[in-house]
Design an enzyme around this catalytic site. Structure first.
Site, short mmCIF file in Angstrom:
data_model
loop_
_atom_site.label_atom_id
_atom_site.label_comp_id
_atom_site.label_asym_id
_atom_site.label_seq_id
_atom_site.Cartn_x
_atom_site.Cartn_y
_atom_site.Cartn_z
N GLU A 95 -22.69 44.56 5.59
CA GLU A 95 -24.07 44.33 5.18
C GLU A 95 -24.61 43.05 5.82
O GLU A 95 -25.20 42.20 5.14
CB GLU A 95 -24.17 44.25 3.66
CG GLU A 95 -23.88 45.56 2.96
CD GLU A 95 -24.14 45.50 1.45
OE1 GLU A 95 -24.15 44.39 0.88
OE2 GLU A 95 -24.32 46.57 0.85
N GLU A 138 -21.61 53.40 0.97
CA GLU A 138 -21.37 52.95 -0.40
C GLU A 138 -22.34 53.68 -1.31
O GLU A 138 -23.48 53.25 -1.50
CB GLU A 138 -21.60 51.44 -0.56
CG GLU A 138 -20.58 50.56 0.12
CD GLU A 138 -20.75 49.06 -0.23
OE1 GLU A 138 -21.64 48.72 -1.04
OE2 GLU A 138 -19.98 48.26 0.30
#
Ligand SMILES: *[C@@H]1O[C@H](CO)[C@@H](O)[C@H](O)[C@H]1NC(C)=O
Ligand SMILES: *[C@@H]1O[C@H](CO)[C@@H](O)[C@H](O)[C@H]1NC(C)=O
Ligand SMILES: *[C@@H]1O[C@H](CO)[C@@H](O)[C@H](O)[C@H]1NC(C)=O
Ligand SMILES: *[C@@H]1O[C@H](CO)[C@@H](O)[C@H](O)[C@H]1NC(C)=O
Ligand SMILES: *[C@@H]1O[C@H](CO)[C@@H](O)[C@H](O)[C@H]1NC(C)=O
Ligand SMILES: *[C@@H]1O[C@H](CO)[C@@H](O)[C@H](O)[C@H]1NC(C)=O
Ligand SMILES: *[C@@H]1O[C@H](CO)[C@@H](O)[C@H](O)[C@H]1NC(C)=O
Length: 651
Positions: A184, A264
């Protein structure tokens, strides 16, 4: 056709025949034409679940992986926490519970492919997002950037880790199909393309040209701008609340073609001390999962099993809010690996899109209530300071941090004297909010108050000039997300008494885990005339008790949960294994998971508690209790939930 070209063609034909005779060598790639992955030449889609080996005792790896396989998953995803394997620079540990290769072999044996996320940064609600705290030896280091000292440490670590992983790549006969670069990164302020380019080259250099490298970012174009990079396949992450069409449109911004991937998909969510326990309904998870599978997307469920933050491994969010010991996550397999209703709901969805293995699912492990264990008070931390401080005290004018003192986790004791008479209550304060993270204050060995980062910055003290002032500072876990990950611990700014900064500190790094493991803690001195505390607090102290596993009952020892009625906050060990932090006074977690693998039938099991605020043994409540039922959702009212932290604010 020239002779040379003819020779080349013949050579190629021979090679082809040779390959055919051996069978195709394993291959895994991105198929941009057909928007999918391609495994051994065939179109392939993964349905995966996250499991962090660092949060599960090794003895249970097989059980958890088997349950994942039986749910219909064909892959698992795991992080590699750098700080777990290199606690001090250059000293690597891959043994026991840290045996990453053992974990990969087990996954392969069971028939699960692996999506590897080696960081270097992993977030993960793990201390400092997996970065070793010793990186902060360079005080102004810019983590997750081209900072040369950071890069040098990353290069060295990856030079150790990635060659170790190479034989486990799918094309080399192993189970690793894809490898994530960073994590991320688009959510981080630095947005340093040179850093990402460097990592990309580094991973390629160690792992070869064939492996599929990828990135993961929030499902918004703004995240993908800084998070994605040419040569790294861009994927997104989002939970059941998201608009799936819009989320994958964001991925298409970075990858116009190729497989849709949610790296995710949140089956639950994390907790913080003092906030409500997070739950996500099975129906919402099932519905969203089904939608994604129906459009052919690849999905990794985060978490499929969360496990536990044993020891001191939990992280924290900013503004400072530490995560508890349990990382249950409301995942389809509970913290203890139990099959839940969510597990079966997910399995039913997977069954509609792919084959789910037949045969029995490993059952939920039985739990045993070993009952109440009488505890006995041992020394206070102040009594035991010499024993606990292996390296002896360090003196300095101004307070030093954990990093300055070369200590990673746990507790440091800061001692000085009151420089003036404080006959009236005088504020002892940390004006710059420099208590990282909680401090237990005493004057002449009498507890006078607790300071807490962001919450309690001042406490009144009285005492004569020359009185001993002790401040025991607890590191409650480093921030793992956002721009505040350079999270120094201890007293990170000056402490004032009235208007003046306190000076002339003596600091003790405490090796509490070693002392507990080696049974170095002594009994309470017999004739103690402790002055009563003015604030109903007791100085931090150790307590011990023991219990034996009953005879004649088959299949013991079994898993259990421990709770601490009447205790407020501290740390608990069984047979020297650090189970983690307890804080029922704040919640929502009340019980700690105790895996059977740390219990013994051959000798009494030794329970050690470090309680920081009260003395339950001064009343009748001096027991810990082993029960069969977890409690992770006790309501807490005094602290507002960090609403902001419950969503990543996508799109
Ligand atoms: C993509 O799929 C189509 C059928 O859907 C097939 O004809 C074609 O061969 C596939 N492309 C590749 C590169 O395999
Ligand atoms: C989901 O996003 C798509 C694409 O942006 C949009 O067309 C659609 O209206 C959205 N659906 C909902 C329910 O908001
Ligand atoms: C503190 O008070 C005592 C009397 O109570 C006095 O003797 C002493 O000088 C004072 N010390 C300081 C540093 O003010
Ligand atoms: C400290 O004592 C002063 C004077 O008695 C009082 O006004 C103040 O509220 C106290 N502060 C704290 C943090 O207890
Ligand atoms: C404490 O104050 C002194 C003097 O102002 C300063 O030099 C020092 O850096 C401060 N220490 C910390 C840890 O903030
Ligand atoms: C518990 O402590 C006792 C006394 O030190 C020791 O004999 C025993 O072996 C310990 N139990 C375990 C399981 O280590
Ligand atoms: C906590 O969880 C249990 C078991 O799921 C449930 O019965 C109970 O109502 C929950 N309590 C709160 C306060 O949410």
């Amino acid at each position: 056709m020239s002779a040379f070209r003819l020779n080349t063609v013949i050579l190629m034909l021979m090679l082809l025949l040779f390959e055919l005779s051996l069978g195709e060598s394993p291959s895994f790639s991105v198929d941009y034409e057909n928007n999918s992955f391609r495994k051994d030449g065939e179109q392939f889609r993964y349905i995966s679940g996250s499991i962090h080996y660092s949060r599960i005792p090794r003895a249970y790896w097989r059980d958890r992986l088997l349950k994942m396989y039986m749910a219909g998953l064909n892959a698992i995803q795991t992080y590699v926490p750098w700080n777990y394997h290199e606690e001090s620079p250059g000293r690597y540990d891959f043994s026991g519970d840290k045996d990453l290769e053992g974990f990969l072999k087990l996954a392969q044996e069971i028939g699960l492919l692996v999506i590897l996320r080696p960081g270097p940064y992993i977030c993960a609600e793990w201390d400092m997002g997996g970065l070793p705290a010793w990186l902060l030896n360079k005080k102004n280091i810019v983590l997750r950037s081209s900072d040369p000292d950071y890069i040098a440490a990353v290069d060295k670590w990856m030079g150790k880790l990635l060659p170790m992983m190479k034989p486990y790549l799918y094309q080399n006969g192993g189970s690793i199909i894809t490898v994530q670069v960073e994590n991320e990164y688009g959510s981080y302020f630095a947005c340093d393309f040179n850093y990402m380019r460097h990592l990309s080259k580094l991973f390629r250099a160690h792992l070869g040209d064939e492996v599929v490298l990828f990135t993961t970012d929030g499902a918004g174009v703004n995240y993908l701008k800084c998070g994605s990079m040419q040569g790294l396949y861009a994927t997104v992450d989002f939970g059941p609340g998201a608009n799936i069409t819009a989320a994958f449109q964001a991925q298409r911004y970075a990858e116009p073609k190729g497989p849709l991937v949610n790296s995710e998909f949140y089956t639950g969510w994390l907790d913080h001390w003092g906030s409500r326990h997070s739950v996500v309904s099975s129906a919402a998870v099932a519905k969203s999962l089904s939608h994604m599978l129906a459009i052919g997307a690849n999905v990794n469920m985060y978490m499929f099993i969360g496990g536990s933050n044993f020891g001191y491994w939990n992280g924290a969010n900013s503004p400072y809010a530490a995560q508890p010991t349990s990382y249950d996550y409301d995942a389809p397999l509970s913290e203890a690996g139990d099959l839940t209703e969510k597990y079966f709901a997910i399995r039913d969805v997977i069954r509609m899109y792919s084959k789910v293995p037949e045969g029995p699912i490993p059952p939920t492990t039985p739990k045993y209530a070993y009952g109440s264990v009488k505890m006995k008070k041992l020394q206070t931390v102040l009594d035991a300071t010499e024993t606990l401080s292996f390296s002896g005290p360090v003196k300095s004018t101004y307070p030093q941090t954990f990093t300055d003192l070369n200590q990673g986790f746990g507790f440091v004791l800061y001692r000085t004297k009151l420089p003036v008479n404080c006959s009236q209550p005088t504020p002892l304060s940390s004006p710059l909010n420099g208590i990282h993270d909680r401090a237990y204050v005493s004057v002449d060995r009498v507890a006078v108050g607790v300071l807490e980062r962001n919450k309690v910055l001042s406490v009144n003290v009285t005492g004569k000039a020359g009185s001993q002032l002790d401040i025991l500072v607890e590191n409650m876990g480093r921030i793992n997300y956002g721009r505040d990950i350079n999270d120094f611990k201890g007293l990170v700014s000056n402490v004032t008494l009235g208007k003046d900064s306190l000076t002339h500190w003596t600091m003790y790094s405490l090796s509490i885990d070693e002392a507990v493991r080696n049974g170095l803690l002594g009994e309470e001195p017999p004739t103690r005339t402790d002055q009563a505390s003015p604030v109903a607090l007791s100085p931090p102290a150790f307590y011990k008790g023991s219990f034996i596993i009953p005879y004649g009952i088959p299949d013991l020892p079994q898993d259990t949960y421990v709770k601490l009625p009447g205790w407020k906050k501290g740390q608990i060990w069984i047979n020297g294994f650090n189970l983690g932090r307890y804080w029922p006074a704040r919640g929502p977690q009340v019980t700690l998971f105790v895996p059977a693998s740390i219990l013994s039938t051959a000798a009494p099991n030794n329970v050690t508690v470090l309680e920081l605020e009260v003395d339950p043994c001064s009343s009748q409540l001096c027991t810990v209790e082993f029960t069969t039922t977890p409690v992770l959702n006790a309501t807490v009212s005094e602290h507002k939930p960090h609403r902001r932290l419950f969503s990543k604010d996508f799109l």
